[in-house]
Design a protein around this motif. Structure first.
Motif, PDB file in Angstrom:
ATOM      1  N   ILE A 102       0.829  -1.210   0.000  1.00 30.50           N
ATOM      2  CA  ILE A 102       0.000   0.000   0.000  1.00 30.50           C
ATOM      3  C   ILE A 102       0.864   1.261   0.000  1.00 30.50           C
ATOM      4  O   ILE A 102       0.653   2.173  -0.786  1.00 30.50           O
ATOM      5  N   TYR A 103       1.861   1.316   0.887  1.00 28.40           N
ATOM      6  CA  TYR A 103       2.653   2.531   1.083  1.00 28.40           C
ATOM      7  C   TYR A 103       3.864   2.640   0.163  1.00 28.40           C
ATOM      8  O   TYR A 103       4.511   3.674   0.126  1.00 28.40           O
ATOM      9  N   GLY A 104       4.193   1.589  -0.543  1.00 27.73           N
ATOM     10  CA  GLY A 104       5.375   1.619  -1.405  1.00 27.73           C
ATOM     11  C   GLY A 104       6.642   1.418  -0.597  1.00 27.73           C
ATOM     12  O   GLY A 104       6.645   0.722   0.414  1.00 27.73           O
ATOM     13  N   GLU A 105       7.700   2.075  -1.006  1.00 29.95           N
ATOM     14  CA  GLU A 105       8.994   1.902  -0.339  1.00 29.95           C
ATOM     15  C   GLU A 105       9.047   2.690   0.964  1.00 29.95           C
ATOM     16  O   GLU A 105       8.736   3.874   0.998  1.00 29.95           O
ATOM     17  N   ILE A 106       9.437   1.994   2.023  1.00 26.49           N
ATOM     18  CA  ILE A 106       9.659   2.621   3.325  1.00 26.49           C
ATOM     19  C   ILE A 106      11.103   2.324   3.698  1.00 26.49           C
ATOM     20  O   ILE A 106      11.504   1.167   3.768  1.00 26.49           O
ATOM     21  N   ARG A 107      11.895   3.381   3.926  1.00 28.05           N
ATOM     22  CA  ARG A 107      13.337   3.222   4.131  1.00 28.05           C
ATOM     23  C   ARG A 107      13.773   3.919   5.413  1.00 28.05           C
ATOM     24  O   ARG A 107      13.293   5.000   5.733  1.00 28.05           O
ATOM     25  N   ALA A 108      14.692   3.286   6.122  1.00 31.03           N
ATOM     26  CA  ALA A 108      15.283   3.878   7.323  1.00 31.03           C
ATOM     27  C   ALA A 108      16.804   3.765   7.240  1.00 31.03           C
ATOM     28  O   ALA A 108      17.338   2.705   6.899  1.00 31.03           O
ATOM     29  N   GLN A 109      17.481   4.862   7.522  1.00 32.70           N
ATOM     30  CA  GLN A 109      18.944   4.880   7.530  1.00 32.70           C
ATOM     31  C   GLN A 109      19.448   4.159   8.771  1.00 32.70           C
ATOM     32  O   GLN A 109      18.912   4.351   9.861  1.00 32.70           O
ATOM     33  N   LEU A 110      20.490   3.340   8.632  1.00 29.64           N
ATOM     34  CA  LEU A 110      21.061   2.625   9.762  1.00 29.64           C
ATOM     35  C   LEU A 110      22.522   3.007  10.031  1.00 29.64           C
ATOM     36  O   LEU A 110      22.909   3.220  11.161  1.00 29.64           O
ATOM     37  N   TRP A 111      23.359   2.982   9.010  1.00 23.68           N
ATOM     38  CA  TRP A 111      24.782   3.309   9.122  1.00 23.68           C
ATOM     39  C   TRP A 111      25.483   2.460  10.166  1.00 23.68           C
ATOM     40  O   TRP A 111      26.154   2.963  11.057  1.00 23.68           O
ATOM     41  N   LEU A 112      25.330   1.154  10.052  1.00 28.19           N
ATOM     42  CA  LEU A 112      25.955   0.215  10.975  1.00 28.19           C
ATOM     43  C   LEU A 112      27.290  -0.242  10.399  1.00 28.19           C
ATOM     44  O   LEU A 112      27.338  -0.804   9.299  1.00 28.19           O
ATOM     45  N   THR A 113      28.363  -0.005  11.147  1.00 30.94           N
ATOM     46  CA  THR A 113      29.696  -0.350  10.652  1.00 30.94           C
ATOM     47  C   THR A 113      30.450  -1.309  11.558  1.00 30.94           C
ATOM     48  O   THR A 113      31.520  -1.773  11.190  1.00 30.94           O
ATOM     49  N   SER A 114      29.915  -1.583  12.740  1.00 29.79           N
ATOM     50  CA  SER A 114      30.662  -2.398  13.703  1.00 29.79           C
ATOM     51  C   SER A 114      29.697  -3.239  14.545  1.00 29.79           C
ATOM     52  O   SER A 114      28.491  -2.999  14.557  1.00 29.79           O
ATOM     53  N   LYS A 115      30.270  -4.202  15.274  1.00 28.92           N
ATOM     54  CA  LYS A 115      29.454  -5.007  16.187  1.00 28.92           C
ATOM     55  C   LYS A 115      28.802  -4.122  17.243  1.00 28.92           C
ATOM     56  O   LYS A 115      27.673  -4.359  17.640  1.00 28.92           O
ATOM     57  N   SER A 116      29.515  -3.100  17.681  1.00 25.65           N
ATOM     58  CA  SER A 116      28.969  -2.179  18.674  1.00 25.65           C
ATOM     59  C   SER A 116      27.728  -1.473  18.124  1.00 25.65           C
ATOM     60  O   SER A 116      26.723  -1.329  18.836  1.00 25.65           O
ATOM     61  N   ASP A 117      27.793  -1.019  16.865  1.00 25.60           N
ATOM     62  CA  ASP A 117      26.622  -0.396  16.234  1.00 25.60           C
ATOM     63  C   ASP A 117      25.448  -1.372  16.195  1.00 25.60           C
ATOM     64  O   ASP A 117      24.307  -1.002  16.473  1.00 25.60           O
ATOM     65  N   VAL A 118      25.746  -2.622  15.817  1.00 24.89           N
ATOM     66  CA  VAL A 118      24.697  -3.637  15.746  1.00 24.89           C
ATOM     67  C   VAL A 118      24.111  -3.874  17.136  1.00 24.89           C
ATOM     68  O   VAL A 118      22.897  -3.950  17.302  1.00 24.89           O
ATOM     69  N   ASP A 119      24.992  -3.975  18.151  1.00 22.35           N
ATOM     70  CA  ASP A 119      24.517  -4.187  19.521  1.00 22.35           C
ATOM     71  C   ASP A 119      23.567  -3.066  19.957  1.00 22.35           C
ATOM     72  O   ASP A 119      22.515  -3.329  20.546  1.00 22.35           O
ATOM     73  N   ASN A 120      23.938  -1.823  19.666  1.00 22.12           N
ATOM     74  CA  ASN A 120      23.088  -0.686  20.030  1.00 22.12           C
ATOM     75  C   ASN A 120      21.749  -0.743  19.313  1.00 22.12           C
ATOM     76  O   ASN A 120      20.700  -0.471  19.905  1.00 22.12           O
ATOM     77  N   PHE A 121      21.772  -1.107  18.032  1.00 20.18           N
ATOM     78  CA  PHE A 121      20.547  -1.211  17.250  1.00 20.18           C
ATOM     79  C   PHE A 121      19.635  -2.308  17.821  1.00 20.18           C
ATOM     80  O   PHE A 121      18.441  -2.096  18.046  1.00 20.18           O
ATOM     81  N   VAL A 122      20.210  -3.472  18.082  1.00 20.78           N
ATOM     82  CA  VAL A 122      19.437  -4.595  18.601  1.00 20.78           C
ATOM     83  C   VAL A 122      18.898  -4.275  20.003  1.00 20.78           C
ATOM     84  O   VAL A 122      17.773  -4.639  20.337  1.00 20.78           O
ATOM     85  N   THR A 123      19.684  -3.574  20.812  1.00 16.09           N
ATOM     86  CA  THR A 123      19.224  -3.153  22.134  1.00 16.09           C
ATOM     87  C   THR A 123      18.010  -2.231  22.005  1.00 16.09           C
ATOM     88  O   THR A 123      17.032  -2.360  22.749  1.00 16.09           O
ATOM     89  N   SER A 124      18.066  -1.299  21.058  1.00 18.67           N
ATOM     90  CA  SER A 124      16.923  -0.410  20.821  1.00 18.67           C
ATOM     91  C   SER A 124      15.686  -1.196  20.417  1.00 18.67           C
ATOM     92  O   SER A 124      14.566  -0.872  20.836  1.00 18.67           O
ATOM     93  N   LEU A 125      15.870  -2.235  19.618  1.00 14.65           N
ATOM     94  CA  LEU A 125      14.737  -3.090  19.249  1.00 14.65           C
ATOM     95  C   LEU A 125      14.184  -3.799  20.480  1.00 14.65           C
ATOM     96  O   LEU A 125      12.975  -3.829  20.697  1.00 14.65           O
ATOM     97  N   ALA A 126      15.077  -4.353  21.291  1.00 11.52           N
ATOM     98  CA  ALA A 126      14.657  -5.120  22.473  1.00 11.52           C
ATOM     99  C   ALA A 126      13.940  -4.237  23.495  1.00 11.52           C
ATOM    100  O   ALA A 126      13.019  -4.694  24.177  1.00 11.52           O
ATOM    101  N   GLU A 127      14.367  -2.991  23.584  1.00 15.56           N
ATOM    102  CA  GLU A 127      13.751  -2.065  24.546  1.00 15.56           C
ATOM    103  C   GLU A 127      12.456  -1.472  24.028  1.00 15.56           C
ATOM    104  O   GLU A 127      11.795  -0.708  24.714  1.00 15.56           O
ATOM    105  N   GLY A 128      12.110  -1.816  22.792  1.00 13.36           N
ATOM    106  CA  GLY A 128      10.868  -1.321  22.223  1.00 13.36           C
ATOM    107  C   GLY A 128      10.944   0.113  21.736  1.00 13.36           C
ATOM    108  O   GLY A 128       9.919   0.723  21.445  1.00 13.36           O
TER     109      GLY A 128
END
Length: 169
Positions: A102-128
């Motif tokens: 319905i909405y077409g393309e939905i995009r979000a910038q991430l800029w993940l370059t390291s395990k630490s970046d991934v950890d922070n992203f996943v933590t944000s997901l886990a915390e809701g």
């Protein structure tokens, strides 16, 4: 420091950094206000430097690397493994996007370059704090991945395929 010299120094700092640099960091480095840095970034953009603003700071897209878009599928519990696979192989996950019927393309910038970046992203997901876009499309989604060479992109593709995350288009 004169503005002209500071502009050149800012470009050099942004080129040397693998991660975004905040306005406050640049302001402290050059002993000016954050507002002066905002003005400097505007001048640099007007001079055709491709500088983007992220939630972590400024990032210079120069020189352009090699890019590839990967269509992937996995469950929510595998997000960290998928992203670790990419960054550990030398890639940068620039974004995530979905194609919604319905909405077409939905995009979000991430800029993940390291395990630490991934950890922070996943933590944000886990915390809701954020919700993965893949929830909108039955877990199918895309990543724009940047790397220094086609060889690295091929390695990332091979590793994603081995883990059965890659969807053949």
């Amino acid at each position: 420091m004169k503005r002209e010299n500071r502009l050149e120094a800012i470009i050099n700092e942004l080129r040397a950094s693998k991660e975004p640099l905040s306005g406050a960091t640049l302001a402290n480095l050059y002993q000016v206000s954050r507002q002066i840095i905002v003005q400097d970034i505007a001048l640099l953009r007007a001079s055709n430097y491709d500088i983007i603003s992220t939630n972590k700071g400024y990032l210079l897209i120069d020189p352009p690397g090699k890019y590839k878009i990967f269509k992937v599928y996995h469950n929510i519990e595998e997000i960290a493994d998928e992203l670790y696979t990419i960054v550990e192989a030398g890639g940068r996950v620039n974004d995530v996007f979905v194609i919604h019927e319905i909405y077409g393309e939905i995009r979000a910038q991430l800029w993940l370059t390291s395990k630490s970046d991934v950890d922070n992203f996943v933590t944000s997901l886990a915390e809701g704090k954020i919700s993965p876009l893949m929830k909108l499309t039955g877990e199918y989604h895309f990543h724009t991945v940047e790397a220094s060479s086609d060889r690295v992109l091929d390695l990332i593709e091979r590793k994603l395929r081995e883990k059965n995350y890659l969807v053949e288009v």
